[in-house]
Design a protein around this motif. Sequence first.
Motif, mmCIF file in Angstrom:
data_model
loop_
_atom_site.group_PDB
_atom_site.id
_atom_site.type_symbol
_atom_site.label_atom_id
_atom_site.label_comp_id
_atom_site.label_asym_id
_atom_site.label_seq_id
_atom_site.Cartn_x
_atom_site.Cartn_y
_atom_site.Cartn_z
ATOM 1 N N ASP A 67 0.827 -1.211 0.000
ATOM 2 C CA ASP A 67 0.000 0.000 0.000
ATOM 3 C C ASP A 67 0.863 1.263 0.000
ATOM 4 N N GLN A 68 1.961 1.224 0.745
ATOM 5 C CA GLN A 68 2.839 2.386 0.820
ATOM 6 C C GLN A 68 3.497 2.668 -0.526
ATOM 7 N N ILE A 69 3.964 1.610 -1.202
ATOM 8 C CA ILE A 69 4.615 1.799 -2.510
ATOM 9 C C ILE A 69 3.609 2.285 -3.534
ATOM 10 N N ALA A 70 2.389 1.752 -3.484
ATOM 11 C CA ALA A 70 1.346 2.205 -4.408
ATOM 12 C C ALA A 70 1.101 3.704 -4.239
ATOM 13 N N LYS A 71 1.100 4.173 -2.991
ATOM 14 C CA LYS A 71 0.907 5.600 -2.725
ATOM 15 C C LYS A 71 2.094 6.409 -3.247
ATOM 16 N N GLU A 72 3.309 5.881 -3.086
ATOM 17 C CA GLU A 72 4.503 6.603 -3.504
ATOM 18 C C GLU A 72 4.557 6.815 -5.012
ATOM 19 N N ILE A 73 4.138 5.822 -5.786
ATOM 20 C CA ILE A 73 4.241 5.973 -7.233
ATOM 21 C C ILE A 73 2.904 6.313 -7.888
ATOM 22 N N GLY A 74 1.870 6.439 -7.073
ATOM 23 C CA GLY A 74 0.591 6.921 -7.591
ATOM 24 C C GLY A 74 -0.156 5.928 -8.448
ATOM 25 N N THR A 75 -0.279 4.697 -7.961
ATOM 26 C CA THR A 75 -1.006 3.680 -8.713
ATOM 27 C C THR A 75 -1.783 2.795 -7.748
ATOM 28 N N SER A 76 -2.533 1.835 -8.280
ATOM 29 C CA SER A 76 -3.236 0.882 -7.425
ATOM 30 C C SER A 76 -2.254 -0.189 -6.956
ATOM 31 N N THR A 77 -2.737 -1.075 -6.127
ATOM 32 C CA THR A 77 -1.861 -2.130 -5.608
ATOM 33 C C THR A 77 -1.653 -3.267 -6.608
ATOM 34 N N ILE A 78 -2.499 -3.344 -7.631
ATOM 35 C CA ILE A 78 -2.416 -4.471 -8.576
ATOM 36 C C ILE A 78 -1.062 -4.524 -9.290
ATOM 37 N N PRO A 79 -0.594 -3.404 -9.901
ATOM 38 C CA PRO A 79 0.731 -3.463 -10.549
ATOM 39 C C PRO A 79 1.859 -3.770 -9.567
ATOM 40 N N ILE A 80 1.703 -3.337 -8.323
ATOM 41 C CA ILE A 80 2.730 -3.600 -7.314
ATOM 42 C C ILE A 80 2.825 -5.101 -7.059
ATOM 43 N N ARG A 81 1.679 -5.739 -6.927
ATOM 44 C CA ARG A 81 1.662 -7.188 -6.683
ATOM 45 C C ARG A 81 2.261 -7.951 -7.869
ATOM 46 N N GLU A 82 1.942 -7.507 -9.079
ATOM 47 C CA GLU A 82 2.491 -8.162 -10.274
ATOM 48 C C GLU A 82 4.009 -7.970 -10.331
ATOM 49 N N ALA A 83 4.449 -6.767 -9.994
ATOM 50 C CA ALA A 83 5.887 -6.485 -9.994
ATOM 51 C C ALA A 83 6.601 -7.350 -8.964
ATOM 52 N N ILE A 84 5.984 -7.527 -7.811
ATOM 53 C CA ILE A 84 6.593 -8.334 -6.746
ATOM 54 C C ILE A 84 6.740 -9.786 -7.198
ATOM 55 N N ARG A 85 5.766 -10.302 -7.950
ATOM 56 C CA ARG A 85 5.883 -11.669 -8.470
ATOM 57 C C ARG A 85 7.097 -11.781 -9.399
ATOM 58 N N ASN A 86 7.294 -10.754 -10.238
ATOM 59 C CA ASN A 86 8.449 -10.758 -11.145
ATOM 60 C C ASN A 86 9.759 -10.654 -10.370
ATOM 61 N N LEU A 87 9.757 -9.827 -9.335
ATOM 62 C CA LEU A 87 10.959 -9.665 -8.510
ATOM 63 C C LEU A 87 11.276 -10.947 -7.747
ATOM 64 N N GLU A 88 10.227 -11.691 -7.393
ATOM 65 C CA GLU A 88 10.443 -12.976 -6.740
ATOM 66 C C GLU A 88 11.124 -13.940 -7.704
ATOM 67 N N SER A 89 10.714 -13.927 -8.976
ATOM 68 C CA SER A 89 11.344 -14.782 -9.980
ATOM 69 C C SER A 89 12.808 -14.430 -10.160
ATOM 70 N N ASP A 90 13.134 -13.148 -10.017
ATOM 71 C CA ASP A 90 14.519 -12.686 -10.164
ATOM 72 C C ASP A 90 15.355 -12.922 -8.915
ATOM 73 N N GLY A 91 14.702 -13.346 -7.828
ATOM 74 C CA GLY A 91 15.438 -13.634 -6.610
ATOM 75 C C GLY A 91 15.655 -12.443 -5.699
ATOM 76 N N LEU A 92 15.046 -11.306 -6.029
ATOM 77 C CA LEU A 92 15.226 -10.120 -5.197
ATOM 78 C C LEU A 92 14.261 -10.083 -4.016
ATOM 79 N N ILE A 93 13.148 -10.788 -4.165
ATOM 80 C CA ILE A 93 12.117 -10.812 -3.120
ATOM 81 C C ILE A 93 11.727 -12.254 -2.848
ATOM 82 N N GLU A 94 11.416 -12.541 -1.588
ATOM 83 C CA GLU A 94 10.912 -13.855 -1.215
ATOM 84 C C GLU A 94 9.718 -13.684 -0.282
ATOM 85 N N TYR A 95 8.898 -14.711 -0.218
ATOM 86 C CA TYR A 95 7.742 -14.675 0.684
ATOM 87 C C TYR A 95 8.046 -15.459 1.950
#
Length: 230
Positions: free
Chosen positions: A44-72
């Motif tokens: 929610d905080q990142i969505a507010k910072e870049i002025g978008t909904s949370t949907i693109p943020i969640r999609e980006a996080i999935r891609n970042l997880e594939s790249d190994g930068l983020i984990e759950y």
Amino acid sequence: MVKKNSNVKKLPKTTISKTQYAYEYISTKILDGDFVPGQRIIIDQIAKEIGTSTIPIREAIRNLESDGLIEYKAYSGAVVSAINETEYIEILSVISVLEGYASALSARKLTEKNLNELMKLNEQMHQALKQFEFEKFNQLNRKFHTIIFEKCGNNFLLDEIERTQQRLDRIRRSIFTLLPERARQSIEEHQLIIQLFKENAPLSKIEEEVRQHRINTIIAFQKQMRNKKN
């Protein structure tokens, strides 16, 4: 915590997709060290910072997880991945060989102007370190080595260095924030490398010193990791 935002970045009005922009925004924060290993990604905080909904943020996080930068992680959600020690050491070992060879190939092609620029960059790195500007230090360090090996005349070798460096960047571009003493040593080693160029030292000596310069970072990193575990 995500930094609160006097420097809020709104989504630019370009053809770039919202997901891609979110990906670049978050990955830059991770690679620059603004988001540290283990830090929770607050959608929610990142969505507010870049002025978008949370949907693109969640999609980006999935891609970042594939790249190994983020984990759950359970009970935390998306967090910045810890440094993969083995991969970092293996990639840096390869870079030490590639850049050492490229630097030897470039040695006799460096002009006086190039050497003066290297000295200037090394002094700027010294000043950046004094001000604790580690990202600036990293950028200057990257430029320092690029000026050297880009004159090697071997495009395949240059492509391999770039690809390997990109893989290293995914692990952590701001490694010197973890190893401030190594940053100081790196500046001293740069001075030696410049002096070897000036003296037209044997190419084998130049290759050896540049390779050892990278290996010294591996040694410092391994020591730091051992100390953390003890």
